[in-house]
Design a protein around this motif. Sequence first.
Motif, PDB file in Angstrom:
ATOM      1  N   ASP A 157      -9.892 -45.078  -7.799  1.00  0.00           N
ATOM      2  CA  ASP A 157      -8.999 -44.680  -8.893  1.00  0.00           C
ATOM      3  C   ASP A 157      -9.795 -44.310 -10.142  1.00  0.00           C
ATOM      4  O   ASP A 157      -9.496 -43.307 -10.799  1.00  0.00           O
ATOM      5  N   ILE A 158     -10.807 -45.084 -10.449  1.00  0.00           N
ATOM      6  CA  ILE A 158     -11.640 -44.774 -11.622  1.00  0.00           C
ATOM      7  C   ILE A 158     -12.281 -43.407 -11.453  1.00  0.00           C
ATOM      8  O   ILE A 158     -12.265 -42.578 -12.371  1.00  0.00           O
ATOM      9  N   ASN A 159     -12.817 -43.152 -10.279  1.00  0.00           N
ATOM     10  CA  ASN A 159     -13.452 -41.864  -9.991  1.00  0.00           C
ATOM     11  C   ASN A 159     -12.450 -40.728 -10.162  1.00  0.00           C
ATOM     12  O   ASN A 159     -12.747 -39.687 -10.763  1.00  0.00           O
ATOM     13  N   ARG A 160     -11.253 -40.903  -9.655  1.00  0.00           N
ATOM     14  CA  ARG A 160     -10.239 -39.847  -9.763  1.00  0.00           C
ATOM     15  C   ARG A 160      -9.777 -39.665 -11.209  1.00  0.00           C
ATOM     16  O   ARG A 160      -9.541 -38.537 -11.651  1.00  0.00           O
ATOM     17  N   LEU A 161      -9.644 -40.743 -11.942  1.00  0.00           N
ATOM     18  CA  LEU A 161      -9.270 -40.634 -13.360  1.00  0.00           C
ATOM     19  C   LEU A 161     -10.354 -39.876 -14.127  1.00  0.00           C
ATOM     20  O   LEU A 161     -10.043 -39.051 -14.998  1.00  0.00           O
ATOM     21  N   GLU A 162     -11.606 -40.147 -13.804  1.00  0.00           N
ATOM     22  CA  GLU A 162     -12.707 -39.415 -14.448  1.00  0.00           C
ATOM     23  C   GLU A 162     -12.668 -37.933 -14.084  1.00  0.00           C
ATOM     24  O   GLU A 162     -12.959 -37.078 -14.922  1.00  0.00           O
ATOM     25  N   HIS A 163     -12.283 -37.618 -12.846  1.00  0.00           N
ATOM     26  CA  HIS A 163     -12.142 -36.213 -12.446  1.00  0.00           C
ATOM     27  C   HIS A 163     -11.020 -35.538 -13.230  1.00  0.00           C
ATOM     28  O   HIS A 163     -11.132 -34.358 -13.589  1.00  0.00           O
ATOM     29  N   ILE A 164      -9.953 -36.274 -13.500  1.00  0.00           N
ATOM     30  CA  ILE A 164      -8.854 -35.726 -14.300  1.00  0.00           C
ATOM     31  C   ILE A 164      -9.354 -35.401 -15.705  1.00  0.00           C
ATOM     32  O   ILE A 164      -9.081 -34.309 -16.229  1.00  0.00           O
TER      33      ILE A 164
ATOM     34  N   ASP B 171     -11.051 -31.455 -19.754  1.00  0.00           N
ATOM     35  CA  ASP B 171     -12.092 -30.939 -20.661  1.00  0.00           C
ATOM     36  C   ASP B 171     -12.423 -29.485 -20.350  1.00  0.00           C
ATOM     37  O   ASP B 171     -12.565 -28.663 -21.256  1.00  0.00           O
ATOM     38  N   ARG B 172     -12.523 -29.159 -19.076  1.00  0.00           N
ATOM     39  CA  ARG B 172     -12.833 -27.783 -18.705  1.00  0.00           C
ATOM     40  C   ARG B 172     -11.698 -26.837 -19.079  1.00  0.00           C
ATOM     41  O   ARG B 172     -11.936 -25.741 -19.595  1.00  0.00           O
ATOM     42  N   ILE B 173     -10.471 -27.245 -18.819  1.00  0.00           N
ATOM     43  CA  ILE B 173      -9.329 -26.409 -19.191  1.00  0.00           C
ATOM     44  C   ILE B 173      -9.312 -26.189 -20.697  1.00  0.00           C
ATOM     45  O   ILE B 173      -9.107 -25.060 -21.168  1.00  0.00           O
TER      46      ILE B 173
ATOM     47  N   PHE C 127      -6.578 -27.015 -13.023  1.00  0.00           N
ATOM     48  CA  PHE C 127      -5.259 -27.640 -12.880  1.00  0.00           C
ATOM     49  C   PHE C 127      -5.074 -28.141 -11.443  1.00  0.00           C
ATOM     50  O   PHE C 127      -4.474 -29.194 -11.222  1.00  0.00           O
ATOM     51  N   ILE C 128      -5.586 -27.386 -10.485  1.00  0.00           N
ATOM     52  CA  ILE C 128      -5.503 -27.820  -9.085  1.00  0.00           C
ATOM     53  C   ILE C 128      -6.301 -29.106  -8.893  1.00  0.00           C
ATOM     54  O   ILE C 128      -5.822 -30.058  -8.272  1.00  0.00           O
ATOM     55  N   LYS C 129      -7.515 -29.153  -9.427  1.00  0.00           N
ATOM     56  CA  LYS C 129      -8.336 -30.369  -9.322  1.00  0.00           C
ATOM     57  C   LYS C 129      -7.641 -31.559  -9.967  1.00  0.00           C
ATOM     58  O   LYS C 129      -7.628 -32.662  -9.416  1.00  0.00           O
ATOM     59  N   LEU C 130      -7.061 -31.329 -11.133  1.00  0.00           N
ATOM     60  CA  LEU C 130      -6.346 -32.390 -11.845  1.00  0.00           C
ATOM     61  C   LEU C 130      -5.200 -32.922 -10.986  1.00  0.00           C
ATOM     62  O   LEU C 130      -5.059 -34.137 -10.797  1.00  0.00           O
ATOM     63  N   GLY C 131      -4.411 -32.029 -10.454  1.00  0.00           N
ATOM     64  CA  GLY C 131      -3.265 -32.437  -9.647  1.00  0.00           C
ATOM     65  C   GLY C 131      -3.665 -33.112  -8.355  1.00  0.00           C
ATOM     66  O   GLY C 131      -3.015 -34.055  -7.898  1.00  0.00           O
ATOM     67  N   GLU C 132      -4.746 -32.636  -7.756  1.00  0.00           N
ATOM     68  CA  GLU C 132      -5.246 -33.254  -6.522  1.00  0.00           C
ATOM     69  C   GLU C 132      -5.705 -34.682  -6.796  1.00  0.00           C
ATOM     70  O   GLU C 132      -5.384 -35.603  -6.036  1.00  0.00           O
ATOM     71  N   ALA C 133      -6.440 -34.870  -7.871  1.00  0.00           N
ATOM     72  CA  ALA C 133      -6.904 -36.216  -8.228  1.00  0.00           C
ATOM     73  C   ALA C 133      -5.723 -37.126  -8.545  1.00  0.00           C
ATOM     74  O   ALA C 133      -5.681 -38.280  -8.112  1.00  0.00           O
TER      75      ALA C 133
ATOM     76  N   TYR D  76       1.076 -17.525 -16.346  1.00  0.00           N
ATOM     77  CA  TYR D  76      -0.139 -17.799 -17.104  1.00  0.00           C
ATOM     78  C   TYR D  76       0.162 -18.297 -18.511  1.00  0.00           C
ATOM     79  O   TYR D  76      -0.589 -19.100 -19.063  1.00  0.00           O
ATOM     80  N   LYS D  77       1.260 -17.832 -19.073  1.00  0.00           N
ATOM     81  CA  LYS D  77       1.642 -18.316 -20.402  1.00  0.00           C
ATOM     82  C   LYS D  77       2.047 -19.790 -20.325  1.00  0.00           C
ATOM     83  O   LYS D  77       1.717 -20.574 -21.215  1.00  0.00           O
ATOM     84  N   GLU D  78       2.745 -20.168 -19.265  1.00  0.00           N
ATOM     85  CA  GLU D  78       3.122 -21.572 -19.097  1.00  0.00           C
ATOM     86  C   GLU D  78       1.882 -22.448 -18.927  1.00  0.00           C
ATOM     87  O   GLU D  78       1.806 -23.544 -19.464  1.00  0.00           O
ATOM     88  N   LEU D  79       0.893 -21.968 -18.183  1.00  0.00           N
ATOM     89  CA  LEU D  79      -0.354 -22.717 -18.043  1.00  0.00           C
ATOM     90  C   LEU D  79      -1.023 -22.898 -19.396  1.00  0.00           C
ATOM     91  O   LEU D  79      -1.528 -23.977 -19.709  1.00  0.00           O
ATOM     92  N   TRP D  80      -1.019 -21.841 -20.184  1.00  0.00           N
ATOM     93  CA  TRP D  80      -1.604 -21.901 -21.538  1.00  0.00           C
ATOM     94  C   TRP D  80      -0.868 -22.954 -22.367  1.00  0.00           C
ATOM     95  O   TRP D  80      -1.503 -23.787 -23.013  1.00  0.00           O
ATOM     96  N   GLN D  81       0.439 -22.904 -22.357  1.00  0.00           N
ATOM     97  CA  GLN D  81       1.228 -23.849 -23.150  1.00  0.00           C
ATOM     98  C   GLN D  81       1.017 -25.286 -22.674  1.00  0.00           C
ATOM     99  O   GLN D  81       0.919 -26.209 -23.486  1.00  0.00           O
ATOM    100  N   THR D  82       0.931 -25.468 -21.377  1.00  0.00           N
ATOM    101  CA  THR D  82       0.664 -26.799 -20.837  1.00  0.00           C
ATOM    102  C   THR D  82      -0.708 -27.283 -21.289  1.00  0.00           C
ATOM    103  O   THR D  82      -0.871 -28.440 -21.685  1.00  0.00           O
ATOM    104  N   ALA D  83      -1.682 -26.398 -21.246  1.00  0.00           N
ATOM    105  CA  ALA D  83      -3.041 -26.755 -21.686  1.00  0.00           C
ATOM    106  C   ALA D  83      -3.048 -27.163 -23.152  1.00  0.00           C
ATOM    107  O   ALA D  83      -3.696 -28.145 -23.526  1.00  0.00           O
ATOM    108  N   LYS D  84      -2.329 -26.437 -23.956  1.00  0.00           N
ATOM    109  CA  LYS D  84      -2.343 -26.690 -25.396  1.00  0.00           C
ATOM    110  C   LYS D  84      -1.457 -27.870 -25.804  1.00  0.00           C
ATOM    111  O   LYS D  84      -1.811 -28.619 -26.713  1.00  0.00           O
TER     112      LYS D  84
END
Length: 113
Positions: free
Chosen positions: A4-11, A16-18, A43-49, A85-93
Amino acid sequence: MSADINRLEHIIEAIDRIQNYTAVKYADYEKSQEKQDAVISNFIKLGEAAGKLSPELKAVHPEVNWRNAVGMRNVLVHDYVKIDYKELWQTAKNDLPVLKKQIQKILEDISEK
């Protein structure tokens, strides 16, 4: 718990990258296929973790919307023609700064135990 710690760190890393890829004006993001692809990938990596976190950890932290994180990953992977893509932007922000703080708090709580 270490998984879990490893996956939280991946999130955190994915967030940070997004945030790095979206640290531009929207018009620059909109014109850059590379930035859009990088945001999607993370976002895929985040959701997978998030999806692989233990049910126990998720149950202890209902303040985090785990379902949305996993759901976004599923849309990006399985229903990619509907990517907004606009929704992804808004989610990121708007949403990722909150999620990052929540995940950081969980990591702090775990490390105190």
